[in-house]
Design an enzyme around this catalytic site. Structure first.
Site, short mmCIF file in Angstrom:
data_model
loop_
_atom_site.label_atom_id
_atom_site.label_comp_id
_atom_site.label_asym_id
_atom_site.label_seq_id
_atom_site.Cartn_x
_atom_site.Cartn_y
_atom_site.Cartn_z
N THR A 136 0.77 -1.12 0.08
CA THR A 136 0.03 -0.02 0.04
C THR A 136 0.92 1.09 -0.08
OG1 THR A 136 -0.01 0.01 2.17
CG2 THR A 136 -1.78 -1.13 1.39
N ALA A 184 3.18 -0.97 4.91
CA ALA A 184 2.71 -0.13 5.34
C ALA A 184 3.74 1.04 5.11
CB ALA A 184 2.35 -0.37 6.92
N VAL A 208 7.58 -2.54 6.97
CA VAL A 208 7.61 -0.80 6.99
C VAL A 208 8.30 -0.36 5.73
CG1 VAL A 208 8.54 1.20 7.93
CG2 VAL A 208 7.83 -0.81 9.55
N LYS A 209 7.35 0.34 5.01
CA LYS A 209 7.82 0.82 3.64
C LYS A 209 8.42 2.37 3.83
CE LYS A 209 5.74 0.71 -0.82
NZ LYS A 209 4.49 0.86 -1.50
N VAL A 210 9.66 2.34 3.41
CA VAL A 210 10.55 3.72 3.45
C VAL A 210 11.04 4.01 2.54
CG1 VAL A 210 12.65 4.39 4.83
CG2 VAL A 210 11.20 2.42 5.84
#
Length: 217
Positions: A27, A60, A86-88
């Site tokens: 997402t 996310a 965790v999307k960074v």
């Protein structure tokens, strides 16, 4: 190659999951906004709802761009469910944060990657996934799948464990080409996944079989 669905739409996630081939979800803030999800609490709940549907990795994305903010957001996201990744973003403080997450046992997805150099930095920091945006590269008159092939080759020759996650998929052909060049994961809209089902000869063949079966009755 693993199949992730790139959406925040719960109905589409359920439909893809029901196919039996779904390996995860990605997402981003744009996809959340498209579904009308606003406010921190609503966003966190929506991620929880996704994790209840799919017992696989769910990326996310943070919206902070400074190291402290990324880490703080990432810790909150990771606390939602063990499957949260965790999307960074691929920025200087993002790389620092990915290294921090790696050292603290939190999985990461480095997003907005457009070059092999960026992918090398993400892998060195320990990213679980790296997300080259091939559709956007195609839009700039370069071949996005060539970048997937280049990164996959570098990772395998250098022994990096980071998985190549082909993102910004526009069609079913993108999926096939990414599989050919060694992508570990492909994240796609539901329409692209369903596009793999389609072939005119399948439709013609099925129609003929059904017609022949009816004549036998």
């Amino acid at each position: 190659m693993k199949f992730f669905i790139d959406t925040a739409n719960l109905d589409q996630i359920r439909e893809a999951n029901d196919l039996g081939i779904l390996d995860g979800v990605t997402t981003n803030p744009s996809l959340m906004a498209k579904e009308g999800i606003k406010g921190t609490e609503a966003i966190l709940k929506h991620y929880k709802d996704i994790c209840e549907i799919v017992q696989n990795p769910v990326s996310a994305e943070v919206i902070s761009t400074d190291f402290a903010g990324i880490v703080e957001e990432g810790k909150k996201l990771a606390a939602i469910d063990p499957n949260i990744v965790v999307k960074v973003p691929m920025i200087k403080d993002g790389i620092k944060a990915i290294k921090w997450f790696t050292d603290n046992g939190i999985k990461t997805n480095c997003t907005l990657v457009f070059s092999a150099g960026q992918a090398i930095l993400a892998a060195k920091a320990g990213a679980t996934y790296v997300s080259p945006f091939i559709g956007r590269i195609d839009d700039s008159n370069w071949d996005g799948v060539d970048l997937i092939a280049q990164i996959a080759h570098i990772y395998r020759s250098q022994g990096f464990n980071t998985q190549v996650l082909a993102a910004s998929i526009r069609n079913a052909l993108h999926i096939v080409r990414c599989a050919e060049v060694g992508a570990d994961v492909c994240t796609c809209p539901l329409s692209s996944i369903l596009g793999l089902l389609k072939h005119p000869l399948t439709d013609l063949g099925l129609a003929q079989f059904l017609a022949d079966a009816k004549n036998m009755q």
